[in-house]
Design a protein around this motif. Structure first.
Motif, PDB file in Angstrom:
ATOM      1  N   TRP A  41       0.825  -1.208   0.000  1.00 30.14           N
ATOM      2  CA  TRP A  41       0.000   0.000   0.000  1.00 30.14           C
ATOM      3  C   TRP A  41       0.861   1.261   0.000  1.00 30.14           C
ATOM      4  CZ3 TRP A  41      -4.719   0.640  -1.481  1.00 30.14           C
ATOM      5  CH2 TRP A  41      -5.598  -0.435  -1.450  1.00 30.14           C
ATOM      6  N   GLY A  42       2.011   1.209   0.680  1.00 29.42           N
ATOM      7  CA  GLY A  42       2.944   2.325   0.576  1.00 29.42           C
ATOM      8  C   GLY A  42       3.483   2.474  -0.835  1.00 29.42           C
ATOM      9  N   TYR A  43       3.751   1.347  -1.465  1.00 26.90           N
ATOM     10  CA  TYR A  43       4.226   1.320  -2.857  1.00 26.90           C
ATOM     11  C   TYR A  43       3.183   1.928  -3.793  1.00 26.90           C
ATOM     12  CZ  TYR A  43       5.774  -0.957  -7.229  1.00 26.90           C
ATOM     13  OH  TYR A  43       6.169  -1.226  -8.513  1.00 26.90           O
ATOM     14  N   VAL A  44       1.927   1.543  -3.603  1.00 25.99           N
ATOM     15  CA  VAL A  44       0.842   2.080  -4.433  1.00 25.99           C
ATOM     16  C   VAL A  44       0.686   3.580  -4.211  1.00 25.99           C
ATOM     17  CG1 VAL A  44      -1.672   2.077  -4.708  1.00 25.99           C
ATOM     18  CG2 VAL A  44      -0.426  -0.079  -4.662  1.00 25.99           C
ATOM     19  N   LEU A  45       0.794   4.004  -2.964  1.00 26.61           N
ATOM     20  CA  LEU A  45       0.676   5.435  -2.662  1.00 26.61           C
ATOM     21  C   LEU A  45       1.775   6.232  -3.360  1.00 26.61           C
ATOM     22  CD1 LEU A  45      -0.851   7.594  -1.060  1.00 26.61           C
ATOM     23  CD2 LEU A  45       0.698   7.157   0.857  1.00 26.61           C
ATOM     24  N   CYS A  71      -4.684  -5.349  -7.388  1.00 28.10           N
ATOM     25  CA  CYS A  71      -4.088  -6.488  -6.675  1.00 28.10           C
ATOM     26  C   CYS A  71      -4.015  -6.228  -5.176  1.00 28.10           C
ATOM     27  CB  CYS A  71      -2.698  -6.778  -7.228  1.00 28.10           C
ATOM     28  SG  CYS A  71      -2.681  -7.335  -8.947  1.00 28.10           S
ATOM     29  N   SER A  72      -3.752  -4.980  -4.798  1.00 24.54           N
ATOM     30  CA  SER A  72      -3.687  -4.645  -3.376  1.00 24.54           C
ATOM     31  C   SER A  72      -5.055  -4.776  -2.718  1.00 24.54           C
ATOM     32  CB  SER A  72      -3.147  -3.221  -3.196  1.00 24.54           C
ATOM     33  OG  SER A  72      -1.820  -3.121  -3.679  1.00 24.54           O
ATOM     34  N   PHE A  73      -6.103  -4.394  -3.426  1.00 19.18           N
ATOM     35  CA  PHE A  73      -7.454  -4.561  -2.888  1.00 19.18           C
ATOM     36  C   PHE A  73      -7.803  -6.042  -2.745  1.00 19.18           C
ATOM     37  CE2 PHE A  73      -8.589  -0.076  -3.817  1.00 19.18           C
ATOM     38  CZ  PHE A  73      -9.263   0.200  -2.636  1.00 19.18           C
ATOM     39  N   LEU A  74      -7.435  -6.839  -3.741  1.00 12.32           N
ATOM     40  CA  LEU A  74      -7.733  -8.272  -3.665  1.00 12.32           C
ATOM     41  C   LEU A  74      -6.988  -8.938  -2.515  1.00 12.32           C
ATOM     42  CD1 LEU A  74      -7.734  -9.280  -7.434  1.00 12.32           C
ATOM     43  CD2 LEU A  74      -9.635  -9.545  -5.841  1.00 12.32           C
ATOM     44  N   GLY A  75      -5.773  -8.476  -2.251  1.00 11.87           N
ATOM     45  CA  GLY A  75      -4.976  -9.072  -1.185  1.00 11.87           C
ATOM     46  C   GLY A  75      -5.120  -8.389   0.156  1.00 11.87           C
ATOM     47  N   TYR A  92      -6.836 -15.318  -5.817  1.00 10.28           N
ATOM     48  CA  TYR A  92      -8.215 -14.994  -5.450  1.00 10.28           C
ATOM     49  C   TYR A  92      -9.161 -15.007  -6.651  1.00 10.28           C
ATOM     50  CZ  TYR A  92      -6.671 -13.826  -0.768  1.00 10.28           C
ATOM     51  OH  TYR A  92      -6.153 -13.906   0.503  1.00 10.28           O
ATOM     52  N   ILE A  93      -8.653 -14.636  -7.818  1.00 13.24           N
ATOM     53  CA  ILE A  93      -9.536 -14.598  -8.988  1.00 13.24           C
ATOM     54  C   ILE A  93      -9.657 -15.978  -9.633  1.00 13.24           C
ATOM     55  CG2 ILE A  93      -9.860 -13.641 -11.292  1.00 13.24           C
ATOM     56  CD1 ILE A  93      -8.504 -11.095 -10.342  1.00 13.24           C
ATOM     57  N   MET A  94      -8.508 -16.570 -10.004  1.00 19.34           N
ATOM     58  CA  MET A  94      -8.548 -17.797 -10.793  1.00 19.34           C
ATOM     59  C   MET A  94      -8.809 -19.041  -9.953  1.00 19.34           C
ATOM     60  SD  MET A  94      -8.236 -16.537 -13.746  1.00 19.34           S
ATOM     61  CE  MET A  94      -8.302 -18.116 -14.591  1.00 19.34           C
ATOM     62  N   THR A 119     -15.392  -7.183  -5.383  1.00 16.59           N
ATOM     63  CA  THR A 119     -14.152  -6.517  -5.794  1.00 16.59           C
ATOM     64  C   THR A 119     -13.825  -6.810  -7.250  1.00 16.59           C
ATOM     65  OG1 THR A 119     -13.301  -6.701  -3.530  1.00 16.59           O
ATOM     66  CG2 THR A 119     -11.705  -6.237  -5.261  1.00 16.59           C
ATOM     67  N   VAL A 120     -13.927  -8.084  -7.632  1.00 18.47           N
ATOM     68  CA  VAL A 120     -13.627  -8.463  -9.019  1.00 18.47           C
ATOM     69  C   VAL A 120     -14.661  -7.887  -9.975  1.00 18.47           C
ATOM     70  CG1 VAL A 120     -13.383 -10.418 -10.603  1.00 18.47           C
ATOM     71  CG2 VAL A 120     -12.393 -10.540  -8.317  1.00 18.47           C
ATOM     72  N   LEU A 121     -15.923  -7.855  -9.556  1.00 16.97           N
ATOM     73  CA  LEU A 121     -16.969  -7.304 -10.418  1.00 16.97           C
ATOM     74  C   LEU A 121     -16.756  -5.824 -10.710  1.00 16.97           C
ATOM     75  CD1 LEU A 121     -20.414  -8.832  -9.379  1.00 16.97           C
ATOM     76  CD2 LEU A 121     -19.322  -8.886 -11.613  1.00 16.97           C
ATOM     77  N   PHE A 122     -16.102  -5.136  -9.815  1.00 15.04           N
ATOM     78  CA  PHE A 122     -15.777  -3.731 -10.071  1.00 15.04           C
ATOM     79  C   PHE A 122     -14.474  -3.587 -10.854  1.00 15.04           C
ATOM     80  CE2 PHE A 122     -13.403   0.082  -8.820  1.00 15.04           C
ATOM     81  CZ  PHE A 122     -14.267   1.062  -9.276  1.00 15.04           C
ATOM     82  N   LEU A 123     -13.456  -4.332 -10.448  1.00 14.36           N
ATOM     83  CA  LEU A 123     -12.123  -4.128 -11.008  1.00 14.36           C
ATOM     84  C   LEU A 123     -11.973  -4.686 -12.421  1.00 14.36           C
ATOM     85  CD1 LEU A 123      -9.974  -4.977  -7.848  1.00 14.36           C
ATOM     86  CD2 LEU A 123     -10.469  -2.712  -8.775  1.00 14.36           C
ATOM     87  N   ALA A 124     -12.517  -5.889 -12.676  1.00 10.18           N
ATOM     88  CA  ALA A 124     -12.297  -6.525 -13.981  1.00 10.18           C
ATOM     89  C   ALA A 124     -12.973  -5.770 -15.127  1.00 10.18           C
ATOM     90  CB  ALA A 124     -12.758  -7.981 -13.932  1.00 10.18           C
ATOM     91  N   PRO A 125     -14.260  -5.396 -15.027  1.00 14.31           N
ATOM     92  CA  PRO A 125     -14.837  -4.594 -16.119  1.00 14.31           C
ATOM     93  C   PRO A 125     -14.143  -3.242 -16.298  1.00 14.31           C
ATOM     94  CG  PRO A 125     -16.576  -5.582 -14.798  1.00 14.31           C
ATOM     95  CD  PRO A 125     -15.297  -5.815 -14.061  1.00 14.31           C
TER      96      PRO A 125
END
Length: 373
Positions: free
Chosen positions: A53-57, A86-90, A207-209, A257-263
């Motif tokens: 999350w620091g990396y993403v910031l 990926c950070s949200f999924l994890g 988490y996805i596959m 989360t996937v329904l928002f992120l993937a589309p």
């Protein structure tokens, strides 16, 4: 069928995850089961969660203050969005027992020989195997090494760490032209980026596959097995138990989360490929196109599986009403509802896949039209 197809991909996935110590789960080869990972892996996963999350910031800040043109920001923005996704999924602090239970039901189930698959079953098996192969190739073979090669040649590629940490005179030098301490520093930056990227793709794939998509496909497979028989109260009840386990695992965090992120990923990457194909570096364009293909295939696959289960189970219940004779069986049948894969308070029906793809297509077109005004 599904277990036999996916299990080799799963064990390979856990082997890669073990090298990175980035999951709260692991594959136990002695028991042939998914179990919670060891104490070190759990502690390291929590530390890396905070680091990510620091990396993403840092990436968001670097992208926001960048003076690059919109075309030059396309690839950095795509990377940043991928890391955020990926950070949200994890974003978990411990293993979920529902995930462990679901994975063990899927991958510990009785295997069927592929020779038993005929017609549509055989075609579906090929599609599933190709989908997982494509996802694994993109996540483990294509994407991280491509980023490393890019950092060797273009060390200051935004929004990666080199663009924030390296001196300006190093930005135009390939790695082999650096000497001494600067060479060591650049190698360290590349290693850190490689570890971080691999962690993100392993978490996303897990988490996805191996939970969401595998869970829905297994649910689909088990439903199709039962729905071939004209009348089976006990079998339908078993499917309802599986439905409960699946929804307990994915309903409130993974699936929404996937329904928002993937589309969103599908819309943005397709739009970027169309609008900036002539202004983007070819390697970057290929990586963006791979992300677009993965997002599109993913959206179609899990939505279709969930929608078909809902439709077929509804038809099955209607057929059973004409066959049931006993008063007790009729009362029991009234308590049965169509099988539903849920996200939050909603669920997937047979039209949801078309609605999602129509939404993605329409929003991509709207975004392109607005960008050309």
């Amino acid at each position: 069928m599904l277990s036999e197809i996916i299990l080799p991909h799963l064990t390979r996935h856990f082997s890669i995850a073990r090298l990175n110590h980035c999951l709260f789960y692991e594959w136990n080869p002695k028991k042939n089961r998914v179990t919670e990972s060891g104490k070190f892996d759990k502690k390291w996963s929590r530390v890396m969660l905070l680091v990510s999350w620091g990396y993403v910031l840092l990436q968001i800040i670097g992208l926001s203050i960048s003076s690059a043109t919109p075309a030059e920001k396309i690839f950095p923005a795509t990377l940043t969005y991928l890391n955020i996704a990926c950070s949200f999924l994890g974003f978990v602090w411990s293993a979920d027992s529902a995930n462990v239970q679901l994975m063990n039901i899927i991958y510990w189930s009785e295997k069927r020989s592929r020779e038993e698959c005929r017609g549509h079953g055989k075609i579906l098996a090929v599609i599933i195997n190709l989908t997982y192969s494509l996802a694994n190739f993109s996540a483990y073979v294509a994407f991280p090494p491509a980023i490393v090669v890019m950092l060797v040649i273009l060390p200051c590629q935004a929004p990666l760490l080199g663009s924030l940490l390296l001196p300006r005179d190093q930005c135009s030098r390939p790695l082999f032209q650096s000497l001494g301490i600067m060479l060591i520093f650049r190698v360290i930056v590349i290693v850190v980026e490689f570890i971080q990227i691999y962690r993100h793709v392993v978490i996303a794939a897990h988490y996805i596959m191996y939970i969401l998509v595998s869970g829905i496909l297994y649910f689909w497979e088990e439903a199709i097995k039962l729905l071939r028989f004209p009348y089976s109260m006990e079998g339908y009840r078993a499917l309802q138990v599986l439905e409960t386990i699946l929804n307990a695992s994915i309903r409130f965090r993974i699936f929404p989360t996937v329904l928002f992120l993937a589309p969103t990923m599908e819309i943005l990457t397709i739009c970027a490929c169309i609008k900036y194909y002539d202004a983007t570096d070819k390697i970057q364009l290929v990586l963006i196109a791979v992300l677009a293909v993965n997002a599109t295939v993913l959206n179609v696959l899990y939505c279709t599986g969930a929608g078909i289960v809902c439709r077929k189970s509804g038809e099955y219940l209607r057929d059973m009403k004409a066959r049931v004779k006993g008063k007790l069986d009729k009362k029991l049948l009234k308590s049965y509802a169509p099988l539903k894969v849920r996200f939050g308070s909603n669920f997937m029906d047979e039209l949801t896949p078309l609605i999602i793809q129509q939404f993605c297509t329409a929003q991509t077109a709207n975004l392109l039209l607005l960008s050309y005004k």
